[in-house]
Design a protein around this motif. Structure first.
Motif, PDB file in Angstrom:
ATOM      1  N   ALA A  78       1.076  -1.048   0.135  1.00 56.60           N
ATOM      2  CA  ALA A  78      -0.275   0.037  -0.274  1.00 56.60           C
ATOM      3  C   ALA A  78       0.925   1.096  -0.189  1.00 56.60           C
ATOM      4  N   HIS A  79       0.155   1.937  -0.544  1.00 56.08           N
ATOM      5  CA  HIS A  79       1.482   3.937  -0.254  1.00 56.08           C
ATOM      6  C   HIS A  79       1.127   4.834   0.647  1.00 56.08           C
ATOM      7  N   ALA A  80       1.602   5.354   1.220  1.00 50.60           N
ATOM      8  CA  ALA A  80       1.731   5.932   2.218  1.00 50.60           C
ATOM      9  C   ALA A  80       1.139   7.407   2.303  1.00 50.60           C
ATOM     10  N   ALA A 143      -7.893   8.543   1.772  1.00 50.97           N
ATOM     11  CA  ALA A 143      -8.384   6.956   2.056  1.00 50.97           C
ATOM     12  C   ALA A 143      -7.422   6.223   0.417  1.00 50.97           C
ATOM     13  N   ASP A 144      -7.109   6.729   0.058  1.00 48.53           N
ATOM     14  CA  ASP A 144      -6.258   7.002  -0.803  1.00 48.53           C
ATOM     15  C   ASP A 144      -4.848   6.979  -0.662  1.00 48.53           C
ATOM     16  N   ASP A 145      -4.145   6.456  -0.047  1.00 47.06           N
ATOM     17  CA  ASP A 145      -4.161   5.024   0.054  1.00 47.06           C
ATOM     18  C   ASP A 145      -4.051   4.421   1.863  1.00 47.06           C
ATOM     19  N   LYS A 146      -4.261   5.537   2.261  1.00 40.85           N
ATOM     20  CA  LYS A 146      -4.306   5.557   4.014  1.00 40.85           C
ATOM     21  C   LYS A 146      -5.235   3.745   4.189  1.00 40.85           C
ATOM     22  N   ASP A 177       5.036   7.670  -2.506  1.00 46.17           N
ATOM     23  CA  ASP A 177       5.331   8.083  -3.933  1.00 46.17           C
ATOM     24  C   ASP A 177       4.758   7.486  -4.852  1.00 46.17           C
ATOM     25  N   GLU A 178       3.680   7.006  -4.813  1.00 42.99           N
ATOM     26  CA  GLU A 178       2.757   6.563  -5.537  1.00 42.99           C
ATOM     27  C   GLU A 178       2.167   7.636  -6.700  1.00 42.99           C
ATOM     28  N   GLU A 179       1.651   8.377  -5.868  1.00 42.61           N
ATOM     29  CA  GLU A 179       0.833   9.048  -6.199  1.00 42.61           C
ATOM     30  C   GLU A 179       1.436   9.628  -7.484  1.00 42.61           C
ATOM     31  N   VAL A 180       3.108   9.357  -7.589  1.00 41.15           N
ATOM     32  CA  VAL A 180       3.760  10.833  -8.888  1.00 41.15           C
ATOM     33  C   VAL A 180       4.452   9.740  -9.643  1.00 41.15           C
ATOM     34  N   ILE A 200      -2.780  -3.133  -2.174  1.00 41.35           N
ATOM     35  CA  ILE A 200      -4.329  -2.896  -1.867  1.00 41.35           C
ATOM     36  C   ILE A 200      -4.336  -1.653  -2.054  1.00 41.35           C
ATOM     37  N   ASP A 201      -4.636  -1.221  -3.323  1.00 41.25           N
ATOM     38  CA  ASP A 201      -5.326   0.639  -3.960  1.00 41.25           C
ATOM     39  C   ASP A 201      -6.252   0.688  -4.733  1.00 41.25           C
ATOM     40  N   GLY A 202      -6.751  -0.009  -4.625  1.00 41.83           N
ATOM     41  CA  GLY A 202      -8.372  -0.234  -6.048  1.00 41.83           C
ATOM     42  C   GLY A 202      -9.935   1.023  -4.592  1.00 41.83           C
TER      43      GLY A 202
HETATM   44 ZN   LIG Z   1      -3.512   4.733  -4.962  1.00 45.51          ZN
END
Ligand SMILES: [Zn+2]
Length: 425
Positions: A78-80, A143-146, A177-180, A200-202
């Motif tokens: 998951a991403h922080a 919530a994306d992605d906490k 840094d998933e979002e970038v 787990i990021d849907g």
């Molecule tokens: Zn995400």
């Protein structure tokens, strides 16, 4: 009501972890360390063996149950960080307990309302009777992605302090840094040490993604003929700014722009334009689930550039297309066990699994390409990247139950897993 899961989620969303696409550091923003460090210490307190490495990856180990040492090692990611699209500073989460339908008004901004009577937000009605968390109107929720992060920490607590089904060795990985688009850039797959992974990021409960776009980038460089505008006719000015405008007008906007497409239709999307009469560049992205159709979009763009150049003597137009990432489905289709076990796990938890091809990429796209098959699992989150984001606590708990069953399925059927080819078609 899963109180600890909720407490974790509320704690995490209040920590600002917005990532920055223009940064050259890794993680892209230093504030992401605040959450990454907290997660490392929380996971340690629960009893996991944790490393927080120099790039900010939190990797936690849950050892195999006795007798399950040979089960394929599963990584869960998951991403922080949260998306730079909308403020993630001073998030004030609100818990709407036992939601009974109707519009949710966010108190800090009068125009921010999640109203299920608006068809765009009708899925809020799936949360009737549940505890819904929103932001207060001025920020995204995160919530994306906490949600994914809180789900994984709760899962680790269940696995280490029970009751939980038998499972193989599990590697939990929280990334920055998933979002970038750089979430797994520095992730060492040997260090991760898994043969299969899930992000787990849907979105909504049940949505499983094992296909993403394939993606190319393109830069069109238009060189005109520069002269003093007063002498432009005599010296044959060719204005690169005009040609850039013509190029944009020639793109198939009605049939292949993001605004005009959905589901499995790809697009050509001009992102950015810069320059002057002498030289302009246009940056574009090309997307399609199908590699051949994607190549067709590159060819169409080149053809437009060629025709434009031919029609304007003196102009030089270059079109450089580069590969960005590929649809993970090209690998996963070859061995669907990871997806099949996930579908069975959903059914085991009373959740109807639905295939949801991503109109974008995931960290799993890059991991799959690098040899670690990584489909994406829902978190229960909705309306990501904006102020109307929400998630129901019971939906996050449902994901924990799905994951527990999934790990059990890997014990039962993991021996059928034969690995993957290293190349896509
Ligand atoms: Zn995400």
């Amino acid at each position: 009501m899963p109180q600890k899961l909720l407490e974790r989620f509320l704690r995490y969303v209040q920590i600002d972890t917005t990532s920055d696409p223009d940064s050259t550091t890794y993680p892209s923003t230093a504030k992401q360390w605040d959450l990454l460090r907290l997660l490392a210490s929380e996971l340690r307190e629960i009893g996991a063996d944790v490393t927080l490495n120099a790039h900010g990856y939190v990797i936690a180990e849950v050892p195999a149950s006795v007798g399950c040492e040979d089960v394929p090692v599963v990584a869960l990611l998951a991403h922080a960080d949260t998306a730079p699209d909308f403020s993630g500073t001073d998030v004030k989460p609100i818990v709407h307990r036992n939601y009974q339908g109707g519009a949710l008004r966010l108190p800090d901004a009068t125009d921010q309302v999640i109203d299920p009577a608006d068809t765009r937000y009708a899925d809020l009605l799936t949360a009737v009777g549940k505890d819904v968390v929103t932001a207060s109107g001025k920020t995204l929720l995160g919530a994306d992605d906490k949600a994914g992060v809180a789900i994984l920490v709760t899962l680790v607590a269940r696995l280490l302090t029970g009751p939980a089904p038998a499972h193989g060795r599990i590697r939990i990985c929280i990334t920055p840094d998933e979002e970038v688009g750089r979430g797994v850039e520095h992730l060492d797959l040997d260090e991760l040490g898994a043969v299969v992974a899930y992000t787990i990021d849907g979105g909504a409960v049940g949505r499983i993604s094992w296909e993403t776009f394939s993606a190319d980038g393109a830069v069109v460089t238009i060189r005109g003929v520069a002269t003093h505008p007063g002498d432009a006719r005599r010296y044959g000015m060719v204005n690169a700014v005009h040609l850039a405008g013509k190029l944009l007008a020639l793109l198939p906007r009605e049939t292949a722009s993001p605004e005009a497409t959905d589901a499995r239709q790809g697009f050509i999307h001009p992102l950015r334009i810069s320059g002057n009469a002498a030289e302009c560049s246009v940056h574009l992205i090309l997307r399609d689930h199908d590699n051949a159709l994607l190549a067709g979009k590159g060819a169409a763009l080149r053809a437009i550039c060629g025709a434009l150049e031919a029609a304007h003597p003196g102009a030089r137009i270059e079109c450089a297309v580069t590969q960005q990432y590929r649809n993970m489905g090209y690998w996963l289709r070859d061995n669907m066990l990871a997806v099949e076990l996930l579908r069975e796990a959903c059914e085991g938890a009373g959740v109807v699994p639905v295939d949801d091809p991503v109109r974008g990429g995931t960290d799993g796209s890059r991991l799959t390409e690098r040899g670690l098959p990584t489909p994406n699992i829902f978190t229960g989150g909705h309306n990501a990247h904006g102020p109307l984001e929400w998630v129901a606590v019971q939906d996050m708990q449902a994901v924990v139950e799905v994951l527990l069953i999934l790990l059990g399925k890997w014990v039962e059927r993991g021996s059928e897993f034969g690995g993957y080819r290293s190349q896509a078609n």
